[in-house]
Enzyme design. Sequence first.
Site, PDB file in Angstrom:
ATOM      1  N   LYS A   1      -6.286  -7.317 -69.788  1.00  0.00           N
ATOM      2  CA  LYS A   1      -5.555  -8.433 -69.195  1.00  0.00           C
ATOM      3  C   LYS A   1      -4.740  -8.011 -67.980  1.00  0.00           C
ATOM      4  CE  LYS A   1      -5.679 -11.535 -73.109  1.00  0.00           C
ATOM      5  NZ  LYS A   1      -4.927 -12.320 -74.127  1.00  0.00           N
ATOM      6  N   ARG A  38      -7.201  -7.209 -80.717  1.00  0.00           N
ATOM      7  CA  ARG A  38      -8.389  -7.891 -80.163  1.00  0.00           C
ATOM      8  C   ARG A  38      -8.745  -7.166 -78.875  1.00  0.00           C
ATOM      9  NH1 ARG A  38      -9.572 -11.639 -76.311  1.00  0.00           N
ATOM     10  NH2 ARG A  38     -11.373 -13.001 -76.712  1.00  0.00           N
TER      11      ARG A  38
END
Length: 277
Positions: free
Chosen positions: A223, A257
């Site tokens: 991210k 995740r």
Amino acid sequence: MTFRDKTVLFNAPKIMGVLNVTPDSFSDGGKYNQLDAALLQTERMISQGATFIDVGGESTRPGAEPVALEQELKRVIPVIEAIAKRFDVIISIDTSKAEVMRQAANAGASLINDVRALSEPGALEVAADLADRFNIPSCIMHMQGSPSTMQLAPEYESVVDEIIAFFRQRIDIMSKAGFKYHQIMLDPGFGFGKTLDHNYSMLKNFVEFTQFDLPVLAGMSRKSMISKLLNVDVNDTLAGGICVNTVAALAGASVLRVHDVKEAMDVAVIIEKLNQL
Ligand SMILES: Cn1c(SCC(=O)Nc2ccccc2)nc2c(=O)[nH]c(N)nc21
């Protein structure tokens, strides 16, 4: 938090491998290639130690266009069926649509992962019914706004306190809808309506999210909170990802995740070793 003045629990996290089945996540558009590529990627992540495979048909990146129900079903259901047939792994369905949840459970999914925290029409009722009849838990994630608006101007009095309050409110709503307590998983939603500083203050205070004695999922892999801070390309965030995942795991994250399962598994194995001594 220094390790000296607080006991750090060395509980190893489970790993959730990301399987994107949105068209832009495959080189060519061919149906066979897509399914085949998805199965190869799944086999690889399982062999690297993934406990969960997260199957998502709607990109929820900032500014992403919403996907129609039929389109999302066409993408995820065949993949879930194929994985359920071939592998013994927990399939998580990354969706906000009630009908996708129901058909995905029918096809073999046994965890619901909803970035909109069961807020779409019918989602709470369907997820509660799946929990009641098939003991399928739901992971609810915090997001400020929607994918098309969330990164325009994220604003909080205190991001951690607001996420905690959100968890309290959603747990109450889910309990009233029929979920048993252990059928709920929490997720603060890194990158979903948060600035860089919001994301790192969530990470710094991650232990606060474990106060509900419910599993907490951390999704920071690849991210912008990593690429922006380190000033690297999204494909060069592996070292940063290992670092933030280690911090979250030591602060109590139960599930990580990730796109890079092997490296996350290395974190888990090392933490497990510390747990055994
Ligand atoms: C479906 N989903 C997503 S998609 C966003 C993403 O991976 N972006 C991204 C992927 C690759 C590169 C850059 C950004 N993030 C989460 C999360 O943090 N928690 C839970 N529970 N589900 C999630």
